[in-house]
Scaffold this motif. Structure first.
Motif, mmCIF file in Angstrom:
data_model
loop_
_atom_site.group_PDB
_atom_site.id
_atom_site.type_symbol
_atom_site.label_atom_id
_atom_site.label_comp_id
_atom_site.label_asym_id
_atom_site.label_seq_id
_atom_site.Cartn_x
_atom_site.Cartn_y
_atom_site.Cartn_z
ATOM 1 N N THR A 1 2.073 1.278 -6.257
ATOM 2 C CA THR A 1 1.512 0.762 -5.019
ATOM 3 C C THR A 1 0.102 0.255 -5.302
ATOM 4 O O THR A 1 -0.464 0.498 -6.372
ATOM 5 N N LYS B 1 -3.921 5.114 -9.758
ATOM 6 C CA LYS B 1 -3.127 4.409 -8.754
ATOM 7 C C LYS B 1 -1.896 5.238 -8.405
ATOM 8 O O LYS B 1 -1.348 5.955 -9.246
ATOM 9 N N SER C 1 -2.538 1.319 -3.871
ATOM 10 C CA SER C 1 -3.503 2.310 -3.395
ATOM 11 C C SER C 1 -4.060 3.196 -4.502
ATOM 12 O O SER C 1 -3.343 3.601 -5.422
ATOM 13 N N ASP C 2 -5.343 3.521 -4.376
ATOM 14 C CA ASP C 2 -5.945 4.563 -5.196
ATOM 15 C C ASP C 2 -5.425 5.922 -4.733
ATOM 16 O O ASP C 2 -5.032 6.102 -3.576
ATOM 17 N N THR D 1 0.847 -1.189 0.000
ATOM 18 C CA THR D 1 0.000 0.000 0.000
ATOM 19 C C THR D 1 0.883 1.239 0.000
ATOM 20 O O THR D 1 2.088 1.180 0.291
ATOM 21 N N GLU D 2 0.276 2.366 -0.320
ATOM 22 C CA GLU D 2 1.030 3.621 -0.299
ATOM 23 C C GLU D 2 1.569 3.903 1.097
ATOM 24 O O GLU D 2 2.719 4.337 1.256
#
Length: 448
Positions: free
Chosen positions: A375, A403, A377-378, A308-309
């Motif tokens: 990553t 993303k 994550s959005d 994830t970010e």
């Protein structure tokens, strides 16, 4: 960038960005500058005048309150009004006129800089100061904008056909310890500070600082290499829908993906095209020019996942010994050549395991420079986000269509790269200088 930038810092940043812009455009003739080398990209002459128009809007008019030089250009070079594929049909300034416009704008911008007051003697912003000018933010914003376009123009150079016009020395080889590095590093669980309230030239989407509590996780010590990625290809990774998400598999079929962009088979070996030259794919470099769906599929094939970010930022910035988040993996000092591969010095990634001086407290290497890292994550706002100075920089992009990429590539300048810097793109994009590393959860019984 130190916590209290000076007018000299702004002067240097603006001069460096302009030098990069001209180096990427003066090497081509007028026809090459006017041509659209890919529908994904603008003609280079559009970028050339666009950076000048943004400088005029924000430094000359907004910060300096000076009369407009070319208000007629605002609509023409508005990136939201004209999609890239439509820009060749616009009545763009020819190259020589664009360069004259750049010089005129810069002369006025430096007048504004000469009159600007960044901070008081104790480092605080002057009372009642325009927030655009506080700690020279607007000068840093404009320099970063131009450097971001320099990376975009570098991507256009990679997409163009024809003989090579850019050259740079290769990065230094990795040190003797690179082959002995562990495959992954353990990032301990617990809270850390994500984002920033203190970096003077951080952009709106990097703010505000906030606490994020994460479970422990394992992260690849280095980015996924070309050799690693070739194993995925040779194991049928592009032919097996079980490795892909439904959306990813649909895109792989629709786009005909079989390998990273710019790769081609030569018997049993792989070649790549790099800025007009064809060469063997270097096995030890981080894989480059893969989209998010390809990164996701590789991670699934490897029994892992994309970080994830927040996980990426904790691995890059959090120092367990002090409990604080650093500006960069190695500390708060500005990047030096032994820390990271930045600034278009080499025009290719360095071998995995390079830059031990740039390692994070977690032990991970090359988190800054070499390749942008996808990553999972959005691209979303942080809690308490406020758009500044205009919503079109970040706010209009928030949502599931984009993303997040982190870390910066060899094509990005240090002024536009730090541990909090957030990049974003559509998950199908491959012309950008993108790679990735993978992560996994800590399983029961493993060290915490």
């Amino acid at each position: 960038m130190n916590a209290h930038p000076t007018p000299g810092d702004a002067t240097t940043a603006l001069a460096s960005s302009r030098q990069r812009t001209l180096a990427l455009t003066d090497c081509l003739d007028e026809d090459e500058l006017l041509r659209q080398h890919s529908p994904l990209m603008s003609p280079l002459v559009w970028d050339l005048a666009h950076v000048g128009n943004q400088e005029e809007i924000w430094l000359v008019r907004e910060a300096g309150r000076l009369p407009a030089l070319r208000p007629d250009l605002d609509r023409l070079y508005d990136a939201f009004r004209h999609p890239r594929a439509a820009r060749p049909a616009l009545p763009l300034l020819p190259p020589d006129a664009a360069r004259r416009y750049l010089r005129q704008v810069r002369e006025r911008a430096l007048e504004v800089l000469d009159a600007a007051v960044f901070d008081t003697e104790d480092g605080r912003s002057a009372d009642g100061q325009d927030p655009l000018l506080a700690r020279g933010f607007v000068f840093g914003m404009v320099a970063q904008h131009e450097q971001q376009h320099a990376e975009t123009m570098l991507a256009t150079h990679q997409l163009r056909s024809g003989p090579a016009v850019l050259d740079a020395p290769p990065p230094p080889p990795a040190g003797p310890d690179a082959t002995a590095l562990p495959r992954e590093v353990l990032v301990p669980g617990g809270p850390f500070t994500m984002g920033t309230d203190t970096d003077p030239w951080a952009l709106d989407n990097e703010r505000p600082a906030h606490t994020v509590d994460l479970a422990p996780f394992w992260l690849d010590t280095v980015p996924v290499s070309n050799a690693d990625y070739q194993e995925f290809i040779e194991d049928g990774g592009y032919a097996d829908p079980r490795r892909w998400s439904p959306q990813g598999w649909a895109h792989r079929q629709r786009a005909g993906l079989e390998a990273p962009l710019f790769w081609q088979r030569d018997g049993r070996a792989w070649l790549r095209r790099r800025f007009g030259r064809t060469e063997p794919v270097p096995p030890s470099e981080p894989v480059l020019h893969v989209c998010w769906y390809e990164a996701e599929a590789y991670a699934h094939w490897a029994g892992r996942r994309l970080p994830t970010e927040a996980e990426w930022e904790k691995a890059a910035r959090h120092d367990p010994a002090t409990g604080r988040s650093r500006r960069h993996p190695w500390g708060d000092a500005d990047p030096a050549p032994d820390h990271a591969n930045l600034g278009q010095r080499h025009l290719q990634p360095a071998p995995v395991g390079s830059y031990p001086a740039g390692a994070a407290p977690s032990g991970a290497r090359q988190l800054i420079g070499d390749v942008w890292e996808w990553t999972s994550s959005d691209f979303l706002p942080y809690p308490g986000f406020t758009a500044f100075p205009y919503p079109e920089y970040s706010e209009v992009f928030f949502g599931p269509d984009y993303k997040v990429l982190r870390g910066g590539s060899f094509g990005v300048d240090p002024v536009a790269c730090r541990g909090t810097f957030r990049n974003w793109d559509h998950p199908i994009r491959r012309q950008i200088f993108s790679g990735f590393r993978t992560a996994r959860d800590v399983t029961p019984g493993e060290a915490r």
